[in-house]
Design a protein around this motif. Sequence first.
Motif, PDB file in Angstrom:
ATOM      1  N   PHE A 158      45.335  39.791 118.047  1.00 16.43           N
ATOM      2  CA  PHE A 158      45.073  38.572 118.819  1.00 16.43           C
ATOM      3  C   PHE A 158      45.017  37.363 117.892  1.00 16.43           C
ATOM      4  O   PHE A 158      45.633  36.321 118.164  1.00 16.43           O
ATOM      5  N   ARG A 159      44.294  37.482 116.785  1.00 17.14           N
ATOM      6  CA  ARG A 159      44.180  36.363 115.847  1.00 17.14           C
ATOM      7  C   ARG A 159      45.538  36.021 115.229  1.00 17.14           C
ATOM      8  O   ARG A 159      45.890  34.845 115.102  1.00 17.14           O
ATOM      9  N   ALA A 160      46.305  37.053 114.868  1.00 14.63           N
ATOM     10  CA  ALA A 160      47.562  36.815 114.157  1.00 14.63           C
ATOM     11  C   ALA A 160      48.670  36.322 115.082  1.00 14.63           C
ATOM     12  O   ALA A 160      49.438  35.418 114.714  1.00 14.63           O
ATOM     13  N   LEU A 161      48.772  36.899 116.287  1.00  8.51           N
ATOM     14  CA  LEU A 161      49.925  36.642 117.144  1.00  8.51           C
ATOM     15  C   LEU A 161      49.676  35.579 118.205  1.00  8.51           C
ATOM     16  O   LEU A 161      50.615  34.887 118.611  1.00  8.51           O
ATOM     17  N   LEU A 162      48.444  35.441 118.676  1.00 11.93           N
ATOM     18  CA  LEU A 162      48.181  34.515 119.776  1.00 11.93           C
ATOM     19  C   LEU A 162      47.558  33.201 119.299  1.00 11.93           C
ATOM     20  O   LEU A 162      48.113  32.132 119.525  1.00 11.93           O
ATOM     21  N   VAL A 163      46.423  33.284 118.634  1.00 11.74           N
ATOM     22  CA  VAL A 163      45.808  32.034 118.162  1.00 11.74           C
ATOM     23  C   VAL A 163      46.284  31.651 116.769  1.00 11.74           C
ATOM     24  O   VAL A 163      46.062  30.537 116.318  1.00 11.74           O
TER      25      VAL A 163
END
Length: 211
Positions: free
Chosen positions: A173-178
């Motif tokens: 989530f941290r790497a790909l979305l935010v």
Amino acid sequence: MSKSEMSEQTEASRRPGGRSARVRADVLRSTLEALAENGTSSLTVSEIARRSGVHATSIQRRWGALPNLILDALLSYSQEQLPVPDTGNLRDDMVALARLIAAYLNTPLGVALAQAMATAEEDPQLAESRAQFWGTRYDVTRVIVDRAIDRHELPADADHQLALELLVAPLHFRALLVRQPVEEDRIERMVDTLLHGLAGQASARTRPDSR
């Protein structure tokens, strides 16, 4: 050529680092590079052959369909970059694995491969390869939970897949979305929250029904 010379040549071809190993390494590296640059939609055996210098027919003879090659490349790279930690306790294993995944996703190639897998078109063969990739990674890493059960850090009926999904998902989530880095203190807080939740689940299962 004498029999002894033939035997030595055959043995050399079988040893790690022989021509076969070099060819495989070149093809897998070229597959990863092409995946990272173009994703799965425009990836072809011809492109991999051009990059690797290995004839397309040789690639097809060894791997068959393109999804088999993609799967081999991703699994080999993950095995190299994401070895399973064995620190002696569950928390440190989880923290160590999270650190490895965060470092992997902090590289251009790592994040590009993750994006390619996440956005791959739903071609049935590619979808199957993606499912096999995650299934294999789950099978490899579930040993962390198995060891914790053996050490009585987790109950015998602990949900292996849920534990690992709850570890991996926030990192992606941290790497790909935010698209934000994963700080060291965040990793430890994330693991502590996960373990607290697993402990709470265990307590809930053993708590007498108060109704």
